[in-house]
Design a protein around this motif. Structure first.
Motif, PDB file in Angstrom:
ATOM      1  N   ASP A  32      50.921  39.942  40.498  1.00  0.00           N
ATOM      2  CA  ASP A  32      50.813  39.968  39.043  1.00  0.00           C
ATOM      3  C   ASP A  32      50.165  41.276  38.578  1.00  0.00           C
ATOM      4  OD1 ASP A  32      47.899  39.677  38.953  1.00  0.00           O
ATOM      5  OD2 ASP A  32      48.234  37.589  39.517  1.00  0.00           O
ATOM      6  N   LEU A  59      46.239  37.654  31.910  1.00  0.00           N
ATOM      7  CA  LEU A  59      47.132  38.659  32.496  1.00  0.00           C
ATOM      8  C   LEU A  59      47.625  38.278  33.887  1.00  0.00           C
ATOM      9  CD1 LEU A  59      45.569  41.984  31.193  1.00  0.00           C
ATOM     10  CD2 LEU A  59      47.662  40.831  30.441  1.00  0.00           C
ATOM     11  N   GLY A  63      53.480  35.601  31.551  1.00  0.00           N
ATOM     12  CA  GLY A  63      53.984  36.776  30.843  1.00  0.00           C
ATOM     13  C   GLY A  63      55.374  36.536  30.303  1.00  0.00           C
ATOM     14  N   PRO A  64      56.203  37.550  30.247  1.00  0.00           N
ATOM     15  CA  PRO A  64      55.922  38.894  30.760  1.00  0.00           C
ATOM     16  C   PRO A  64      55.064  39.704  29.800  1.00  0.00           C
ATOM     17  CG  PRO A  64      58.130  38.825  29.853  1.00  0.00           C
ATOM     18  CD  PRO A  64      57.580  37.421  29.756  1.00  0.00           C
ATOM     19  N   PHE A  65      54.352  40.687  30.382  1.00  0.00           N
ATOM     20  CA  PHE A  65      53.495  41.580  29.631  1.00  0.00           C
ATOM     21  C   PHE A  65      53.840  43.019  29.975  1.00  0.00           C
ATOM     22  CE2 PHE A  65      50.866  37.859  30.855  1.00  0.00           C
ATOM     23  CZ  PHE A  65      50.591  37.344  29.598  1.00  0.00           C
ATOM     24  N   THR A  66      53.600  43.896  29.024  1.00  0.00           N
ATOM     25  CA  THR A  66      53.635  45.331  29.274  1.00  0.00           C
ATOM     26  C   THR A  66      52.223  45.824  29.015  1.00  0.00           C
ATOM     27  OG1 THR A  66      55.933  45.525  28.585  1.00  0.00           O
ATOM     28  CG2 THR A  66      54.621  47.557  28.574  1.00  0.00           C
ATOM     29  N   VAL A 103      48.161  45.976  25.363  1.00  0.00           N
ATOM     30  CA  VAL A 103      49.139  45.023  25.901  1.00  0.00           C
ATOM     31  C   VAL A 103      50.192  44.696  24.846  1.00  0.00           C
ATOM     32  CG1 VAL A 103      49.466  42.735  26.922  1.00  0.00           C
ATOM     33  CG2 VAL A 103      47.341  43.998  27.363  1.00  0.00           C
ATOM     34  N   PRO A 105      53.563  42.168  24.251  1.00  0.00           N
ATOM     35  CA  PRO A 105      54.277  41.025  24.826  1.00  0.00           C
ATOM     36  C   PRO A 105      55.674  41.452  25.279  1.00  0.00           C
ATOM     37  CG  PRO A 105      53.592  40.574  22.541  1.00  0.00           C
ATOM     38  CD  PRO A 105      53.288  42.000  22.836  1.00  0.00           C
ATOM     39  N   LYS A 107      58.516  42.564  28.540  1.00  0.00           N
ATOM     40  CA  LYS A 107      58.608  43.570  29.589  1.00  0.00           C
ATOM     41  C   LYS A 107      59.340  44.779  29.015  1.00  0.00           C
ATOM     42  CE  LYS A 107      59.772  43.764  34.493  1.00  0.00           C
ATOM     43  NZ  LYS A 107      60.339  42.988  35.596  1.00  0.00           N
ATOM     44  N   ASN A 152      54.804  39.641  36.781  1.00  0.00           N
ATOM     45  CA  ASN A 152      54.780  39.098  35.420  1.00  0.00           C
ATOM     46  C   ASN A 152      54.840  40.187  34.348  1.00  0.00           C
ATOM     47  OD1 ASN A 152      52.207  40.048  35.901  1.00  0.00           O
ATOM     48  ND2 ASN A 152      51.174  38.320  34.919  1.00  0.00           N
ATOM     49  N   GLY A 153      55.411  41.326  34.698  1.00  0.00           N
ATOM     50  CA  GLY A 153      55.558  42.380  33.707  1.00  0.00           C
ATOM     51  C   GLY A 153      55.617  43.759  34.312  1.00  0.00           C
TER      52      GLY A 153
END
Length: 167
Positions: A32, A59, A63-66, A103, A105, A107, A152-153
């Motif tokens: 992750d 985190l 996610g996904p997170f950027t 961050v 939301p 990817k 997750n991103g």
């Protein structure tokens, strides 16, 4: 400095790793965002801050997170005492606001970022995105390494801590 040392010790158990910036994808595709950052070795301050703000579990979530991840050098460039002050429990809201400003939301890969002029962060405020002679800028920070994969991103390494607009 005691606060930072204690927080780093706490983070060591959580391990937020991104490895050396020149290590490409850091082999993190199966890890992750937090674990990928910790492994990198240049995000100890970010890991400490995430722990202090209570954002590690978020985190590590689906996610996904950027994440636009400032390096330890980026945090060190802040005015003297800034990091110590932000890590104090009474400043958790301010620290959280700064970290969630890094961050987005979803990817967002480098190929997507270059086609955007702005993006709304988890903080709720927008960041500006520009490309100048092939260099991607997030506000006034330069993306030094793009598309670090995580389960997750994605992480984009930046050379400055970006600050949300004041209310």
């Amino acid at each position: 400095m005691t606060i930072i040392r204690n927080a780093i010790a706490a983070v060591a158990s959580v391990t937020v790793a991104l490895g050396a910036a020149n290590a490409g994808n850091y082999g993190a595709d199966k890890k992750d965002i937090v674990d990928t950052a910790v492994e990198a070795g240049q995000f100890e301050t970010l890991a400490t801050a995430l722990t202090a703000a209570g954002l590690v579990e978020t985190l590590k979530g689906d996610g996904p997170f950027t994440v636009f991840a400032p390096t330890d050098a980026a945090f060190a460039a802040l005015p003297a005492g800034t990091v110590d002050t932000l890590l104090m429990p009474e400043n958790k809201d301010q620290l959280t606001a700064i970290l969630t400003y890094h961050v987005v939301p979803g990817k967002v890969k480098a190929a997507d970022v270059v086609n955007l002029e702005s993006a709304t962060t988890v903080n709720g405020a927008d960041i500006s995105i520009s490309v100048d002679n092939g260099t991607v800028m997030i506000n006034d920070a330069t993306v030094t390494t793009a598309d670090v994969k995580a389960s997750n991103g994605v992480i984009h390494v930046i050379d400055k801590v970006i600050m949300p607009p004041s209310n």
